[in-house]
Scaffold this active site. Structure first.
Site, PDB file in Angstrom:
ATOM      1  N   SER A 156       0.839  -1.193   0.000  1.00  0.00           N
ATOM      2  CA  SER A 156       0.000   0.000   0.000  1.00  0.00           C
ATOM      3  C   SER A 156       0.881   1.253   0.000  1.00  0.00           C
ATOM      4  O   SER A 156       1.736   1.394  -0.867  1.00  0.00           O
ATOM      5  CB  SER A 156      -0.934  -0.058   1.213  1.00  0.00           C
ATOM      6  OG  SER A 156      -1.889   0.963   1.143  1.00  0.00           O
ATOM      7  N   ASP A 183       0.262  -4.158  -3.983  1.00  0.00           N
ATOM      8  CA  ASP A 183      -0.872  -3.232  -4.083  1.00  0.00           C
ATOM      9  C   ASP A 183      -0.479  -1.811  -3.633  1.00  0.00           C
ATOM     10  O   ASP A 183      -1.087  -1.236  -2.725  1.00  0.00           O
ATOM     11  CB  ASP A 183      -2.069  -3.757  -3.285  1.00  0.00           C
ATOM     12  CG  ASP A 183      -3.376  -3.615  -4.075  1.00  0.00           C
ATOM     13  OD1 ASP A 183      -3.305  -3.389  -5.298  1.00  0.00           O
ATOM     14  OD2 ASP A 183      -4.465  -3.714  -3.483  1.00  0.00           O
ATOM     15  N   HIS A 259      -7.487  -5.333  -0.980  1.00  0.00           N
ATOM     16  CA  HIS A 259      -6.265  -4.600  -0.661  1.00  0.00           C
ATOM     17  C   HIS A 259      -5.539  -5.098   0.590  1.00  0.00           C
ATOM     18  O   HIS A 259      -4.319  -5.007   0.676  1.00  0.00           O
ATOM     19  CB  HIS A 259      -6.651  -3.116  -0.503  1.00  0.00           C
ATOM     20  CG  HIS A 259      -5.503  -2.209  -0.262  1.00  0.00           C
ATOM     21  ND1 HIS A 259      -4.478  -2.057  -1.179  1.00  0.00           N
ATOM     22  CD2 HIS A 259      -5.199  -1.391   0.778  1.00  0.00           C
ATOM     23  CE1 HIS A 259      -3.603  -1.187  -0.697  1.00  0.00           C
ATOM     24  NE2 HIS A 259      -4.007  -0.771   0.488  1.00  0.00           N
TER      25      HIS A 259
END
Ligand SMILES: *[C@@H]1O[C@H](CO)[C@@H](O)[C@H](O)[C@H]1NC(C)=O
Length: 337
Positions: A156, A183, A259
């Protein structure tokens, strides 16, 4: 005679085929090493007298997953996502470590605003500490780090930080072996990136000095419900990072997972609950975690250990992965400029 010999050959080939198939998917299973998982406190904590031999404590608290067997192993830094705890990834870190890597997850902060500069500098400080600090204070004596180069990975916003480090936004003392972004996210939307912006909106503009892997989640770009925006919005997430890579890169997307689905099955506390409440998820986390861990291992085996067969296996037969891959893209060195 001839027929039976032929049968034998067929049977032999079939066994070989089974063997190759098994080995291509090996990376998605726990590796051959038992692992230890331990925490190291950062320097400057109260109560530890300076002369107790721990003068070399790291600049940030660390969670380390390492093989138990004596040996020398490559080092992988793993940077957590926005407002996440490093121990939310303990199962993922152990999966990678079980294949013969020392994986280091610093806790970069507990609270942070949109500006990512502090995290980038903190992660660089951890890398710069590794050479002197890692073997002397943090590892069991028979487990040695190979610090010829270091792999930087992150999830992330940690994936964005990994890119920032690879692109030289902070000075680091070790060469980059490989870059892995799980991600990755650079802000809320195109035009609403968090400082410093890493994505440029231009194809092949990011000159990462090592091969890069970008892993995406299919559900990351979908909102959990009407209250929340997506956790990995289109335009500032995996596809954009991959498209902007100038050198050797690959891009794998797990269509049916979200996610935060590579995190531990159990993530406690308010932040842990948020990982499920804010982001859209697939079903169980285990398949996504095995996929992300296995993809990381396959990439590391190719680019850090010079053994391409697992990554090639995924490229040729994406169905060996424990999740459905909607994107399997590879861009080789020199194919783009
Ligand atoms: C350490 O890693 C480098 C590549 O990063 C490799 O060439 C070297 O052989 C490794 N050393 C050992 C002792 O494994």
């Amino acid at each position: 005679m001839v027929v039976s010999a032929r049968r034998k050959v067929l049977a032999h080939n079939f066994c070989l085929l089974l063997l190759t198939m098994a080995s291509a998917g090996d990376v998605f299973e726990h590796g051959r090493h038992g692992t230890s998982l331990f925490k190291v406190q950062e320097a400057g904590r109260c109560c530890s007298p300076p002369a107790d031999g721990r003068a070399n404590d790291p600049p940030k608290p660390l969670l380390i997953a390492a093989p138990c067997d004596a040996g020398e192993y490559p080092v992988v830094l793993f940077l957590h996502g926005y407002l996440c705890n490093n121990y939310f990834y303990s199962q993922l870190l152990q999966h990678v470590a079980s294949h013969g890597f020392i994986v280091i997850g610093p806790q970069l902060y507990t609270v942070s605003g949109p500006d990512t500069t502090g995290e980038i500098n903190s992660a660089a400080a951890v890398i710069n500490w590794l050479a002197d600090g890692l073997s002397s204070t943090a590892l069991p004596p028979n487990v040695r780090p190979n610090l010829t180069a270091v792999t930087i990975s992150g999830h992330s916003r940690g994936g964005k930080v990994a890119f920032a480090l690879a692109l030289g936004h902070a000075k680091t003392s070790l060469p980059l072996a490989a870059l892995i972004a799980v991600d990755p996210v650079d802000g809320m939307a195109v035009g609403k990136q968090t400082p410093p912006p890493i994505l440029t909106n231009k194809r092949s503009s990011l000159r990462v000095p090592a091969p890069a892997m970008v892993i995406g989640s299919g559900l990351g770009s979908e909102p959990r419900n009407a209250l929340f925006s997506p956790c990995a919005p289109l335009g500032v997430s995996h596809a954009a990072f991959y498209d902007e890579c100038a050198g050797a890169a690959c891009h794998l997307v797990a269509r049916d997972y979200g996610h935060t689905d590579m995190m531990d099955d159990v993530t406690r506390g308010a932040k842990g609950l948020a990982t499920r409440a804010v982001c859209k998820s697939g079903e169980a986390r285990a398949p996504m975690r095995r996929f992300v861990g296995g993809a990381m291992v396959a990439f590391l085996k190719k680019w850090v250990e010079g053994r391409p067969e697992w990554l090639d296996g995924i490229r040729e037969r994406p169905e060996v992965a424990p999740v459905f891959l909607s994107v399997v893209e590879f861009q080789d060195e020199g194919c783009s400029s």
